[in-house]
Design an enzyme around this catalytic site. Structure first.
Site, PDB file in Angstrom:
ATOM      1  N   ASP A 204       0.834  -1.201   0.000  1.00 31.52           N
ATOM      2  CA  ASP A 204       0.000   0.000   0.000  1.00 31.52           C
ATOM      3  C   ASP A 204       0.873   1.257   0.000  1.00 31.52           C
ATOM      4  O   ASP A 204       1.852   1.330   0.759  1.00 31.52           O
ATOM      5  CB  ASP A 204      -0.878  -0.020   1.262  1.00 31.52           C
ATOM      6  CG  ASP A 204      -1.896   1.096   1.273  1.00 31.52           C
ATOM      7  OD1 ASP A 204      -2.717   1.151   0.339  1.00 31.52           O
ATOM      8  OD2 ASP A 204      -1.878   1.914   2.215  1.00 31.52           O
ATOM      9  N   GLU A 267      14.293 -15.280   0.813  1.00 32.13           N
ATOM     10  CA  GLU A 267      14.636 -16.280   1.843  1.00 32.13           C
ATOM     11  C   GLU A 267      13.672 -17.465   1.799  1.00 32.13           C
ATOM     12  O   GLU A 267      13.945 -18.517   2.354  1.00 32.13           O
ATOM     13  CB  GLU A 267      14.494 -15.670   3.257  1.00 32.13           C
ATOM     14  CG  GLU A 267      15.545 -14.680   3.641  1.00 32.13           C
ATOM     15  CD  GLU A 267      15.118 -13.903   4.905  1.00 32.13           C
ATOM     16  OE1 GLU A 267      14.188 -14.334   5.635  1.00 32.13           O
ATOM     17  OE2 GLU A 267      15.734 -12.841   5.138  1.00 32.13           O
TER      18      GLU A 267
HETATM   19  C1  GLC Z   1      -4.176   3.204  -0.720  1.00 30.20           C
HETATM   20  C2  GLC Z   1      -5.379   2.303  -0.640  1.00 30.20           C
HETATM   21  C3  GLC Z   1      -6.539   3.107  -0.171  1.00 30.20           C
HETATM   22  C4  GLC Z   1      -6.230   3.635   1.212  1.00 30.20           C
HETATM   23  C5  GLC Z   1      -4.929   4.432   1.217  1.00 30.20           C
HETATM   24  C6  GLC Z   1      -4.428   4.657   2.615  1.00 30.20           C
HETATM   25  O1  GLC Z   1      -4.309   4.198  -1.670  1.00 30.20           O
HETATM   26  O2  GLC Z   1      -5.578   1.654  -1.853  1.00 30.20           O
HETATM   27  O3  GLC Z   1      -7.725   2.370  -0.149  1.00 30.20           O
HETATM   28  O4  GLC Z   1      -7.266   4.450   1.663  1.00 30.20           O
HETATM   29  O5  GLC Z   1      -3.903   3.735   0.541  1.00 30.20           O
HETATM   30  O6  GLC Z   1      -3.921   3.490   3.181  1.00 30.20           O
END
Ligand code: GLC
Length: 557
Positions: A204, A267
């Protein structure tokens, strides 16, 4: 493709937005039990892997993207034992499992943030996050002018006077990736899940971890624009894509973190892989994430952001294949996800120009869903014929539109509140999946469910259910099933290269060897198909050797 190349070079990966996929326990929210019960469906769709949005313990301020404990599953979704059973069961179906990891920020309920709050200004506990004194005579102004992707300032002040950084909601404090404990902790979390059998991670906000050490103000031109799917419009940013040095997005130093993560993945036995959610402003910048010693793949948002135009799509395809190929990485193709308007609704609008990374992804104005659906069918054949991997966002294989008329009272995305009720946020693409039956909850929850689905489903979704579309050869679902199956069987599809064929303006035609041609008609007039031995698959009727506007075909040549 050859049997020795790693699976992720041309995998079809299905995105499971866990809250909305399938509800096993009847509380109106999707969960691990629900995913397990639908593994046969995923098998019938033919996907290679599933990416599951965050399932960790979380107060759910941003539906799981605010993680309180990365080694625990939220009770709403299940337990670690159930996650392990899901992984094993999916593997028995030949489906790999990729959870989401959220390294840019934690929840404000995470033990580290709670310790930082308790320990006070200047404490070592605060160094794991980004705390700063404010500006102005009494420190009453935020430390700089950074803005939250969800609206408002990116800083919140505590009663003790310190400010902390959150590029997203205040409940999502940003970690300080200069801190060795932060680096060590995430490598340990990766090992925790790799040793439980996961096949990789979706990372993310992979482009956000490293901040400029001096935390300078945004360069004037970029204010208040933001990068990513949640951005606000800034007309000054129109024009050709250019990279500008930004104090908190896509900084070069971030790659060092991923070189270390790559070593962790290596790993473990089998081909474990990472896919980066990195919003980079040029294909070169994106390719930097997937060099040989870095991550394996990255979402190609340029494809998602492209307008429905042959010229624009071809440019995106060429740039992506060129830049990624140069570093030895496969391309990925994605049309929708849980952050953007569903593409049937996007393509049903007359957006002519390509979206930029700093524009809202929720175009307004009247929508023509018939048109959007026709284009979505053609787009699916285009995406699945291109070299590399592809992502299917749950529900796109059912042709679901964006739900644009959710009552305000049910909206849950933090964007709705943070924007002062000017932006309805992302709930419209997150409505629970319709599986069967004629009325809500359409089989999303069991019959004896104690609660309604967490977002209401439209009353007219009976035709969109898996049940209604199965064995209807004109349905979106059977188109996806057929395309994914052919893609697996046909030696020309998956990893590899393509050759463009001459075609009329507004028509995309390319060949893949051996013996495969894909034609997509984005022009306003019917197009005569090139010579072929048979039609393998068509998004429309492709009758009389003519391809109607907004239709695509796969040909055997
Ligand atoms: C990314 C995710 C989104 C989330 C953001 C904060 O863009 O896809 O859904 O709100 O990160 O974590």
């Amino acid at each position: 493709m050859s049997g020795t190349a790693p699976w992720w070079r041309d995998a079809v990966i299905y995105q499971v937005y866990i809250r909305s996929f399938a509800d096993g326990n009847g509380d109106g929210v999707g969960d691990i039990a629900g995913i397990r019960s639908r593994l046969p469906y995923l098998k019938s769709l033919g996907v290679d892997a599933i990416w599951i949005n965050p399932w960790y313990k979380s107060p759910m301020a941003d539906h799981g993207y605010d993680v309180a404990d990365y080694r625990a599953i939220d009770p709403l979704f299940g337990t670690v034992a159930e996650a392990e059973e899901l992984i094993a069961e999916a593997h028995r179906h030949g489906i790999r499992v990729i959870p989401d990891i959220v390294p840019n920020h934690t929840s404000d309920q995470h033990a580290w943030f709670q310790a930082a709050l308790a320990a006070g200004p200047g404490s070592p506990e605060r160094e794991r996050y980004v705390f700063r004194p404010g500006r102005g005579p009494d420190g009453g102004e935020p430390p700089n002018d950074w803005v939250s992707c969800f609206g408002g300032p990116a800083w919140t002040r505590l009663p003790d006077g310190d400010w902390y950084l959150h590029l997203f909601a205040p409940e999502q404090p940003d970690l300080n990736w200069e801190h060795p404990e932060v680096r060590a902790e995430f490598e340990s979390i990766l090992r925790f899940w790799f040793s439980r059998g996961v096949d990789g991670f979706r990372i993310d906000v992979a482009h956000g971890l490293v901040k400029h050490p001096g935390l300078p103000d945004l360069p004037p031109r970029q204010q208040p624009a933001q990068q990513g799917p949640l951005a606000t419009a800034d007309p000054s940013q129109e024009g050709p894509q250019q990279h500008t040095d930004h104090p908190h997005w896509d900084r070069d130093e971030v790659h060092e973190i991923y070189r270390a993560w790559r070593k962790v993945a290596d790993e473990f036995p089998g081909d474990r892989c990472f896919v980066a959610e990195a919003w980079a402003d040029t294909p070169e910048r994106l390719a930097a994430y997937v060099r040989r010693d870095g991550l394996h793949t990255a979402f190609n948002f340029d494809f998602l952001m492209s307008s429905w135009s042959a010229k624009d799509l071809r440019a995106v395809i060429d740039d992506s294949l060129g830049m990624l190929g140069a570093v030895g990485a496969p391309a990925t193709w994605v049309l929708s996800n849980h952050d953007v308007m569903r593409h049937t609704s996007r393509y049903g609008r007359t957006t002519v120009k390509r979206w930029a990374v700093n524009e809202p992804y929720r175009p307004e104005g009247p929508v023509d869903l018939e048109l959007g659906t026709r284009r979505a069918r053609a787009a699916a054949l285009l995406m699945l014929a291109l070299p590399g991997g592809a992502y299917i966002y749950q529900g796109e294989e059912l042709g679901l539109p964006e739900v644009e008329d959710l009552p305000e009272a049910v909206l849950q995305d933090p964007i709705w509140e943070r924007s002062g009720h000017t932006d309805r946020g992302r709930d419209g693409c997150r409505v629970p999946i319709p599986w069967s039956g004629r009325t809500p909850p359409y089989g999303f929850s069991p019959e004896d469910a104690s609660a309604a689905p967490w977002l209401p489903q439209p009353a007219d979704w009976a035709e969109h259910t898996v049940e209604a579309q199965t064995r209807d050869e004109t349905s979106m679902l059977e188109l996806y099933r057929g395309a994914v199956r052919l893609r697996r069987e046909h030696p020309a599809l998956g990893d590899g290269t393509l050759t463009w064929l001459d075609a009329a303006e507004g028509v995309l035609a390319f060949r893949r060897d051996p013996g495969f041609v894909c034609v997509v008609n984005l022009s306003a007039t019917a197009y005569r198909l090139p010579d072929h031995t048979s039609i393998l698959l068509a998004s429309g009727t492709a009758q009389g050797g003519l391809l109607a506007p907004d239709e695509a075909v796969w040909l055997s040549v």
